[in-house]
Structures are given as structure tokens and as C-alpha cells.
Design a protein around this motif. Structure first.
Motif, PDB file in Angstrom:
ATOM      1  N   PRO A  98     -13.260   1.517  16.717  1.00 48.27           N
ATOM      2  CA  PRO A  98     -14.423   1.137  16.069  1.00 48.27           C
ATOM      3  C   PRO A  98     -14.316   1.977  14.656  1.00 48.27           C
ATOM      4  N   ALA A 101     -12.062  -0.269  12.572  1.00 46.88           N
ATOM      5  CA  ALA A 101     -12.809  -1.560  12.295  1.00 46.88           C
ATOM      6  C   ALA A 101     -13.779  -0.930  11.472  1.00 46.88           C
ATOM      7  N   THR A 102     -14.050   0.311  10.848  1.00 47.72           N
ATOM      8  CA  THR A 102     -15.731   0.304   9.744  1.00 47.72           C
ATOM      9  C   THR A 102     -14.722   0.829   8.601  1.00 47.72           C
ATOM     10  N   TYR A 104     -13.393  -0.148   6.359  1.00 45.23           N
ATOM     11  CA  TYR A 104     -13.386  -0.517   4.539  1.00 45.23           C
ATOM     12  C   TYR A 104     -15.046  -0.474   3.968  1.00 45.23           C
ATOM     13  N   ALA A 105     -15.984  -0.350   5.065  1.00 50.26           N
ATOM     14  CA  ALA A 105     -17.122  -0.419   5.193  1.00 50.26           C
ATOM     15  C   ALA A 105     -17.592   1.179   4.166  1.00 50.26           C
ATOM     16  N   VAL A 106     -16.360   1.914   4.322  1.00 48.55           N
ATOM     17  CA  VAL A 106     -16.510   3.231   3.694  1.00 48.55           C
ATOM     18  C   VAL A 106     -15.883   3.236   2.360  1.00 48.55           C
TER      19      VAL A 106
ATOM     20  N   ARG B 176     -17.680  -9.951  11.009  1.00 49.29           N
ATOM     21  CA  ARG B 176     -17.778  -8.448  10.666  1.00 49.29           C
ATOM     22  C   ARG B 176     -16.806  -8.186   9.444  1.00 49.29           C
ATOM     23  N   SER B 180     -18.853  -5.286   6.463  1.00 47.50           N
ATOM     24  CA  SER B 180     -17.972  -3.719   5.958  1.00 47.50           C
ATOM     25  C   SER B 180     -18.002  -4.108   4.447  1.00 47.50           C
ATOM     26  N   ASN B 229     -20.930  -2.387  12.911  1.00 46.02           N
ATOM     27  CA  ASN B 229     -19.121  -3.245  13.311  1.00 46.02           C
ATOM     28  C   ASN B 229     -19.214  -3.014  14.821  1.00 46.02           C
ATOM     29  N   LEU B 233     -18.679  -5.930  16.968  1.00 41.85           N
ATOM     30  CA  LEU B 233     -16.935  -5.994  17.959  1.00 41.85           C
ATOM     31  C   LEU B 233     -17.718  -5.780  19.447  1.00 41.85           C
TER      32      LEU B 233
END
Lengths: 254, 243
Positions: A98, A101-102, A104-106, B176, B180, B229, B233
């Protein structure tokens, strides 16, 4: 659709892009778009040529490109190594999923001020942000590439009694290469983003800094010239990588 | 279940590493405990919630534009080989541009505030959604498309009943990434082009060198992004398992 049409795709594309640039030029010249918002593309080009002929910005260009290159190189090496290690630890990898997967949002460049305290003023904190941005694309691509190595290949290697090193270098690496290359391509794009974003925030040199400076001082000519420079540069770098990748894929499907 | 436990363990491990880093670099970082304290203080402050809502609002709008716009670009192009051959390199190169470079242009065109943020979020999110949708549709088995033709489905009917259902898992993968990047775009937009929202608070904290607020805001953005996400997922896996 026949293959004949597809051969012309490049020309059609060039035509579309040229048409859009021409339309922008026209819209600016006819005053549909106000000058304080955007200047005609032809002026961006002439301004850029003028800037490049003077010495003023070469130092910034060099600083930015060096940082991107170093960040990109480090991201590749670290990302590949981390990918191999994580791939060998499936349980850790599932737990990590997880977050990968996340990632690049930060907005990691927000840590830039922290890195300034840790690494001092200069290019080091900027490079660290570039590495942080680039490395995860490479980790994800490495994991993906290692996942997609066909079982038949590793079994063949086992039957041929190849040493683990030989298997890695001559069987696994070539099989994973196209996927790794996707990571390489993304890494350099993200390294650019990380470096330029950091330069926007607090730097004292670099192209990002100069664009922000020109913006704050209403120097639209300089600003658009430098923006054009980055866009053209990044597009060329991407095009080179894209071409290289196409060749890799073609060689593989033969 | 073990998977959730493992992720929990990982979070604890990351917390410990963060704590140790914070203690050993006294000035640069604050500990996780202090960050959570600051987070709670922020939520008690009545002026904090409007910033959160502002960001959520901008994010929702940007995501809507990214998804609708991205699908409107990507789906038709995926069905047309020439269109795809012409458009793909253009989309790929815009996708990988450092779009932060364009923030002065967005600011000059939209001014300070909501429209600029939404525009910034949208230019980040729309291209990955379009690219993934395009490739997803292009990879739909030709047999399905021929069946749609044999059944004399109209273009919109064929899209709705054949193409999109066949391509949906890959489209969700694109969503997804779009999720992001839209998030990143909105936060960047707020950092450079706004007086409100979490990105503004973040930029403000950077200016004041207020590490606790910085980390608290980043942590909350991360939590929100991880939850969103993880849901996508999960949906992704579920849809892929169904095929």
C-alpha cells in the motif's frame, strides 16, 4: 486500418503540434490572450536564444542538470538494489504494497527544508529530494520485472546448472530488462520533478529558482524562455529513452 | 488478516525509525508523538477544518475532471489505431513533464485560488488516466470488438457494454495513478497558488520552519492517500480476479 496509414503517424503528429503552436502564436498576436498571461511562442524562442547567448543562465542550467543526473544515477542504483532485496522478501513486500502504491501522492519535496537542516544549504538536499522522487519508480519497475521472468527460463537455467551469478546476469537480467527500462524512464522524469520543485521552494540557483524569480519580478519573457527550455529539454530526453525502449521491445518480440 | 498485521508491524517499525531519527537530529525533525499531538491540536482549532474541506473540495473537483476528461480522451483513441499511434507519444511526453514548471502559467491564467488548484490537479491527473484507458482499450481482445460489430451496436453502446467492461481492470489501474498524481497536483497548486488548504498550511509551515506542523500535514496527506489507494487497489484486485 492499414499499416500504410500508421507510417504517416509521425507526420500527422508533427502537423498537429505545429498547428497548435501556430494557433497559440496567432491567439497571442491577435490579442485573444493578454500579454501579461502568455507571450507568443516565437518570442519565447527568440528570448531563449538571447538568454543562452549571454552567460547569465549557464551556471543555473549546469547546476540543475548535474543535480538531476546525480539524483537519477543514485535512484537507479538504490532502486534496483532495494527492488531485488524486497523481491526476495515476499512477506515484507506484501506489507509494503500500500505504501509503494501511494508513494507518489505525497509531496516529498515538502521535506526539503528538513533536508537543508540535515545536509546543509547547497545542492545536496535538492539531490536527496530528486533521489526520493526517482527511487520508488525504479523499485516498482524492478519488482515488476522480476515478477515477469518466465518460469521456463529459470528452470532451463537450473537444468543447465548455471551458477546463481550466471543465472542472474545471463537469464534473469535480460528477461526483466524491458520492465526495468520502464523504471529508468520514469526515474529520470521524477528526478526532474523533484529537483525543479525543490529549486522552486528555497534554492539560490538552478533553473527552477530562476523561473520563480522571474515570475515574482514580472519578467514574463525570461520566465517563458526558461519554461520552454525545460519543456524542450525534458521532451528530448524522454524521446531518446522512448526510442531506446521501442528498440528493446522490438528486439524481444523477434 | 496476516497481511494487515504485517502492514501494521511495518507502520510501527517506520514509527520507531522516525522516532530514532528525530532524537538523533534534534533540530531537523520532531518525534511521531509530537507530530500526533500537533495533529490533535490542529483538529481542535476551529480554523483548521475549513482548510481540510477546501483541499478535499479541490481534490474532488480535480479528480472528477481528470477521470471524465481522461476517459473522454483515452477511450476513443484506444479504438483507433492511427489515433493511438499519433497521440501516444504526445500524451507520454506531457505525462512525464515536470508540470510544476507550468505553475506560473496556471497562476497567470487563473489567478490565486480554487480554479488554479483544480487546474493544477487536473493537468497532473488527466494524462495518466487517458494513457491507461487508451492502452486498456487497445488491448481488448479483437474478438469482442468484432462481436460488437456483428451485433450492430452503435459506438456509444459498444463503448458502454463491451469495451469499457472488458478494459475496466486496467482502467482502474490508471485511476489509481491518476488519484495519486491529482492529489500531488492539488497540494502543489495549494503550496504555490493559494491562501487556503493543506498545501498552503504546508508552505506556511515551511516558511516559518515549523517542523511539527509540516510533518503533521504531510502525515495527514499520506494517511488520506494510503486509504484512497488501498480502496482502489482492493477494487483493482477484485476486478482482476473476476476475469
Amino acid at each position: 486500418m492499414s499499416a500504410g496509414h500508421l507510417r504517416h503517424a509521425g507526420w500527422i503528429r508533427t502537423g498537429i503540434v505545429a498547428g497548435l503552436v501556430g494557433l497559440l502564436e496567432l491567439a497571442c498576436r491577435l490579442g485573444w490572450l493578454p500579454r501579461r498571461t502568455i507571450i507568443p511562442p516565437s518570442e519565447m524562442v527568440s528570448e531563449l536564444v538571447r538568454l543562452l547567448l549571454r552567460d547569465e543562465y549557464w551556471g543555473d542550467i549546469q547546476a540543475t542538470l548535474t543535480s538531476v543526473a546525480v539524483a537519477f544515477g543514485l535512484a537507479l542504483i538504490l532502486g534496483f538494489a532495494a527492488g531485488v532485496v524486497i523481491h526476495a522478501l515476499p512477506r515484507f513486500r506484501r506489507a509494503l504494497d500500500p505504501f509503494l502504491a501511494t508513494y507518489y501522492a505525497v509531496p516529498f519535496f515538502a521535506f526539503y527544508p528538513v533536508f537543508i537542516v540535515l545536509f546543509g544549504i547547497g545542492r545536496a538536499p535538492i539531490i536527496v529530494v530528486g533521489v526520493l522522487f526517482g527511487v520508488v519508480a525504479m523499485i516498482i519497475a524492478t519488482l515488476n520485472g522480476l515478477d515477469r521472468i518466465p518460469k521456463a527460463l529459470t528452470k532451463t537455467a537450473a537444468i543447465l546448472h548455471l551458477s546463481p551469478l550466471d543465472t542472474a546476469l545471463n537469464v534473469k537480467l535480460p528477461a526483466a530488462l524491458p520492465y526495468l527500462f520502464t523504471g529508468v524512464k520514469l526515474s529520470i522524469a521524477y528526478a526532474f520533478i523533484g529537483v525543479i520543485a525543490s529549486e522552486f521552494i528555497l534554492a539560490t540557483d538552478g533553473i527552477g529558482y530562476e523561473i520563480a524569480y522571474a515570475f515574482n519580478n514580472f519578467q514574463n519573457g525570461t520566465m517563458y524562455a526558461l519554461m520552454l527550455f525545460i519543456i524542450v529539454l525534458v521532451t528530448c530526453v524522454n524521446a531518446v529513452f522512448h526510442r531506446f525502449e521501442q528498440r528493446l521491445i522490438r528486439r524481444r518480440s523477434r | 488478516m496476516r497481511r494487515v498485521l504485517d502492514t501494521g508491524l511495518l507502520i510501527v517499525a517506520l514509527g520507531v525509525i522516525w522516532h530514532v531519527l528525530a532524537i538523533s537530529t534534534s533540530e531537523a525533525l520532531v518525534t511521531p508523538a509530537e507530530t500526533i499531538q500537533r495533529m490533535m491540536a490542529q483538529w481542535r482549532n476551529p480554523r483548521f477544518l475549513p482548510h481540510v474541506l477546501e483541499t478535499l473540495n479541490a481534490f474532488g473537483l480535480s479528480l472528477l475532471f481528470s477521470v471524465v476528461g481522461g476517459l473522454m480522451i483515452g477511450l476513443p483513441l484506444g479504438l483507433n489505431r492511427l489515433g493511438r499511434a499519433v497521440a501516444e507519444p504526445i500524451l507520454v511526453s506531457i505525462y512525464s513533464l515536470p508540470k510544476i514548471t507550468l505553475y506560473p502559467l496556471i497562476l497567470l491564467a487563473f489567478g490565486l485560488g480554487m480554479p488554479a488548484k483544480v487546474a493544477f490537479g487536473t493537468i497532473h491527473g488527466i494524462f495518466p488516466v487517458a494513457l491507461f484507458a487508451m492502452n486498456a482499450v487497445a488491448n481488448v481482445a479483437p474478438v469482442y470488438l468484432r462481436t460488437a460489430k456483428v451485433l450492430r451496436l452503435s459506438y456509444p453502446e459498444a463503448l458502454r457494454t463491451v469495451v469499457v467492461p472488458a478494459a475496466i481492470p486496467e482502467i482502474v489501474s490508471g485511476l489509481r495513478i491518476g488519484f495519486s498524481l491529482t492529489m500531488l497536483g492539488v497540494i502543489i497548486g495549494e503550496m504555490f497558488a493559494s491562501q487556503r488548504g493543506l498545501g498552503f498550511l504546508l508552505m506556511n509551515a515551511i516558511g516559518l520552519h515549523d517542523i511539527a506542523t509540516m510533518l503533521s500535514v504531510i502525515l495527514q496527506i499520506t494517511i488520506f492517500a494510503v486509504i484512497g489507494n488501498t480502496l482502489l487497489l482492493w477494487l483493482d484486485r477484485k476486478l482482476k480476479a473476476k476475469l
